[in-house]
Design a protein around this motif. Structure first.
Motif, PDB file in Angstrom:
ATOM      1  N   ASP A  23      12.428  12.895 -10.358  1.00 13.06           N
ATOM      2  CA  ASP A  23      11.267  13.535  -9.808  1.00 13.06           C
ATOM      3  C   ASP A  23      10.685  14.832 -10.741  1.00 13.06           C
ATOM      4  O   ASP A  23      11.597  15.780 -10.686  1.00 13.06           O
ATOM      5  N   PRO A  24       9.591  14.706 -11.582  1.00 18.09           N
ATOM      6  CA  PRO A  24       9.449  15.820 -12.202  1.00 18.09           C
ATOM      7  C   PRO A  24       9.016  17.154 -11.714  1.00 18.09           C
ATOM      8  O   PRO A  24       9.316  18.396 -12.142  1.00 18.09           O
ATOM      9  N   SER A  25       8.660  17.203 -10.376  1.00 16.57           N
ATOM     10  CA  SER A  25       8.266  18.452  -9.508  1.00 16.57           C
ATOM     11  C   SER A  25       9.911  19.336  -9.454  1.00 16.57           C
ATOM     12  O   SER A  25       9.753  20.419  -9.490  1.00 16.57           O
ATOM     13  N   ARG A  26      11.027  18.452  -9.542  1.00 12.73           N
ATOM     14  CA  ARG A  26      12.169  19.078  -9.339  1.00 12.73           C
ATOM     15  C   ARG A  26      12.452  20.098 -10.417  1.00 12.73           C
ATOM     16  O   ARG A  26      12.988  21.264 -10.387  1.00 12.73           O
ATOM     17  N   ILE A  27      12.063  19.730 -11.672  1.00 12.97           N
ATOM     18  CA  ILE A  27      12.188  20.676 -12.669  1.00 12.97           C
ATOM     19  C   ILE A  27      11.196  21.840 -12.928  1.00 12.97           C
ATOM     20  O   ILE A  27      11.367  22.851 -13.203  1.00 12.97           O
ATOM     21  N   ALA A  28       9.953  21.527 -12.501  1.00 20.40           N
ATOM     22  CA  ALA A  28       8.782  22.408 -12.956  1.00 20.40           C
ATOM     23  C   ALA A  28       8.800  23.422 -11.436  1.00 20.40           C
ATOM     24  O   ALA A  28       8.268  24.405 -11.772  1.00 20.40           O
ATOM     25  N   ALA A  29       9.636  23.160 -10.663  1.00 20.03           N
ATOM     26  CA  ALA A  29       9.546  24.119  -9.362  1.00 20.03           C
ATOM     27  C   ALA A  29      10.290  25.356  -9.978  1.00 20.03           C
ATOM     28  O   ALA A  29      10.172  26.393  -9.301  1.00 20.03           O
ATOM     29  N   GLY A  37       0.891  -1.184   0.071  1.00 17.24           N
ATOM     30  CA  GLY A  37       0.045  -0.092  -0.210  1.00 17.24           C
ATOM     31  C   GLY A  37       0.990   1.209  -0.142  1.00 17.24           C
ATOM     32  O   GLY A  37       0.260   2.427  -0.351  1.00 17.24           O
ATOM     33  N   ALA A  38       2.015   1.255   0.671  1.00 15.86           N
ATOM     34  CA  ALA A  38       3.048   2.336   0.419  1.00 15.86           C
ATOM     35  C   ALA A  38       3.699   2.435  -0.947  1.00 15.86           C
ATOM     36  O   ALA A  38       4.227   1.495  -1.294  1.00 15.86           O
ATOM     37  N   PRO A  39       3.655   3.604  -1.574  1.00 17.68           N
ATOM     38  CA  PRO A  39       4.452   3.626  -2.817  1.00 17.68           C
ATOM     39  C   PRO A  39       6.030   3.623  -2.680  1.00 17.68           C
ATOM     40  O   PRO A  39       6.412   3.788  -1.499  1.00 17.68           O
ATOM     41  N   ALA A  40       6.793   3.051  -3.438  1.00 16.05           N
ATOM     42  CA  ALA A  40       8.212   2.846  -3.363  1.00 16.05           C
ATOM     43  C   ALA A  40       8.869   4.298  -3.298  1.00 16.05           C
ATOM     44  O   ALA A  40       8.256   5.100  -4.122  1.00 16.05           O
ATOM     45  N   PRO A  41       9.758   4.680  -2.694  1.00 15.10           N
ATOM     46  CA  PRO A  41      10.345   5.950  -2.805  1.00 15.10           C
ATOM     47  C   PRO A  41      11.260   6.320  -4.123  1.00 15.10           C
ATOM     48  O   PRO A  41      11.456   5.459  -4.733  1.00 15.10           O
ATOM     49  N   ARG A  42      10.656   7.587  -4.635  1.00 15.87           N
ATOM     50  CA  ARG A  42      11.365   7.865  -5.838  1.00 15.87           C
ATOM     51  C   ARG A  42      12.729   8.556  -5.785  1.00 15.87           C
ATOM     52  O   ARG A  42      13.023   9.202  -4.705  1.00 15.87           O
TER      53      ARG A  42
END
Length: 67
Positions: free
Chosen positions: A44-50, A34-39
């Motif tokens: 991580d796409p948010s690193r670029i979009a931030a 149930g827990a997602p694997a750490p990315r």
């Protein structure tokens, strides 16, 4: 591979040590259901979009290669 460096363990002592090592290795590799694997951070796409994305303009060609 496990290697005895010092001493002369009995087969029972060796089996007990191997059981502990195998149990710890199995516990470390289990991911809770149930827990997602750490990315990884690099994927991580948010690193670029931030970051601020440059807008087109007269000097936009100077900003085409951003790290």
């Amino acid at each position: 591979m496990i290697k005895v460096v010092r001493g002369n363990p009995t087969p029972e002592e060796l089996a007990a040590a191997l059981a502990v090592v195998r149990a710890r290795a199995a516990a470390a590799s289990v991911v809770p259901s149930g827990a997602p694997a750490p990315r990884d951070a690099w994927s991580d796409p948010s690193r670029i979009a931030a970051r601020h994305v440059p807008r087109p303009g007269p000097a936009s060609w100077t900003r085409t290669y951003w790290p």
